[in-house]
Design an enzyme around this catalytic site. Sequence first.
Site, mmCIF file in Angstrom:
data_model
loop_
_atom_site.group_PDB
_atom_site.id
_atom_site.type_symbol
_atom_site.label_atom_id
_atom_site.label_comp_id
_atom_site.label_asym_id
_atom_site.label_seq_id
_atom_site.Cartn_x
_atom_site.Cartn_y
_atom_site.Cartn_z
ATOM 1 C CE LYS A 183 -3.467 -2.671 -0.102
ATOM 2 N NZ LYS A 183 -4.459 -3.277 1.059
HETATM 3 C C1 PLP Z 1 -5.243 -4.182 1.604
HETATM 4 C C2 PLP Z 1 -6.862 -4.279 1.780
HETATM 5 C C3 PLP Z 1 -7.265 -4.477 2.707
HETATM 6 C C4 PLP Z 1 -6.737 -5.185 3.813
HETATM 7 O O1 PLP Z 1 -5.839 -4.828 4.390
HETATM 8 P P1 PLP Z 1 -4.563 -5.503 5.252
HETATM 9 O O2 PLP Z 1 -3.771 -4.730 5.966
HETATM 10 O O3 PLP Z 1 -4.000 -6.583 4.277
HETATM 11 O O4 PLP Z 1 -5.515 -6.365 6.232
HETATM 12 C C5 PLP Z 1 -9.010 -4.468 2.628
HETATM 13 N N1 PLP Z 1 -9.546 -3.922 1.653
HETATM 14 C C6 PLP Z 1 -8.869 -3.712 0.479
HETATM 15 C C7 PLP Z 1 -9.706 -2.986 -0.716
HETATM 16 C C8 PLP Z 1 -7.364 -3.997 0.591
HETATM 17 O O5 PLP Z 1 -6.943 -3.404 -0.702
#
Ligand code: PLP
Length: 382
Positions: A183
Site C-alpha cells: 500500500k
Molecule cells: C489491503 C486491503 C485490505 C486489507 O488490508 P490488510 O492490511 O492486508 O489487512 C482491505 N481492503 C482492500 C480493498 C485492500 O486493498
Amino acid sequence: MTNFIPYGRQWIDEGDIQAVIEVLRSDWLTTGPKVDEFEQAVANAVGSQYGVAVSSGTAALHTAMYAIDIKRGDEVIVPTMTFAATANAVVFQGGTPVFSDVEEKMLLIDISQIEKKITSRTKAIIAVDYAGQPCDYDELKKITDKHKLTLIADACHALGATYKGHKVGSLAELNIFSFHPVKHITTGEGGMVTTENPEYARRMKMFRNHCMNSDYRQREEKGNWFYEVVDLGYNYRITDFQCALGISQFKKLPRRIKRRQEIAAVYNEAFARNEFIIPLSVNPEITHAYHLYIVRLKLDNIKKSKQQIFTDLRNAGIGVNVHYIPVHLHSYYRKKFNASEGMFPVSEKAFYEILSLPIFPDMSDEDVQRVVSETTKAVGGA
Ligand SMILES: *Cc1c(COP(=O)(O)O)cnc(C)c1O
C-alpha cells in the site's frame, strides 16, 4: 531471471529505520505515545477528527463494523470487485454482506443498482475506492442519507487521493486504511479508521483492546489496577515501533503519490492507441492515488489467452497480477451465501479481462519502459 519487477513494493529509507530503532530503545513498545502521534498525523492530514490505529486493514474493517454495531441479521452492501476482507469483516460480526456489481468504466460500485438492494435490515454501504480512485461520495451520501444508512469507505487503495477537492479519509463516516507493504505507506502490517464521530472512536479504541474500559498506560498513569471487560473485543493493537515507521513514511506520502501518478501517466500515454489494451477510466473530479494500475485486455482481438499473456509477462520478469477474483466467486461465499457465476456480470467480465501492471514509487523510468514494451509485445502489438 533478470530483474523481476513486482506489481507493488514498499520503499524504506534510512530515516524510517532510525525512527523504528529509536522506539526499540524507549519504554513503550506498544500502546504508547507513538500510536497517538500516528493517529493524529493521519487524521489531521486527511481532515478528520479521530484516527484509530489497529494491527491491519482487515482489523480496521472489523473494528468499523463493531463501531456501528453490526449484528446477526444486519445487512451491509459491498461491491464484489474487492479484496475478500471487505466482505469478511461484515461476516466477522455475524452480519450478511449483500454483494453489488460495479460499473464497467472504473470498476467502482454501481450506484444505480444500490437502492434495489436496500431492505429493512440494511445498515451500511461499504464503498471501495478501487485501484486508488475515490467513488462518487456525493451520490452515495444521497442514498445513505435518504435510507438512514452508514456510509463506510474501504479506502485501502486511496490514501492520498481526493474527491472534488476533499481528501479521502474525510469522505465517509468511517474510512479504512491499510499499511501493508504494497500500500502507499507501510507499518509492516497495520491499519487505521478515521472518523468525525467521537462515539465511534471510543468504541473502536475499546474494541482493539478486548473491550476493556481502560488500557495499560491509563492504569499506570492513574496508579490503579481496575479494568472491566464490557463487551467481546479483540487484540487488534498496533505496536509503537510500527507507528514510528508509519509516521516517518507518512511524511513522504505526497512525493510517493506524485511518483505513482507520473508512472500512470506514462502507461496511459503508451496504451492510449493500443488496440488490445484499455486502461480504466478516471473521473475528472478526483485525483487518483494509483495503488494499482489496471488494464483491460480486449481478448476478442488478441490471439492469446489471458493465462498465456500472464505467463509470458511473468517469464519476462514483469510481476503482473489480477485484482480481484470477485468475492462472490470464492468457494466460501458460494457455499455460505449461495453465490454463483452470473450474479454480477460486469464484475465477472472485468475479472476475465483485467491485469494489474507494476506500479510503486521507486520504480525506475527504465522499469516503467520495460513494462510498457513487454506488455505491448505480450498482447501481440509492435
Ligand atoms: C489491503 C486491503 C485490505 C486489507 O488490508 P490488510 O492490511 O492486508 O489487512 C482491505 N481492503 C482492500 C480493498 C485492500 O486493498
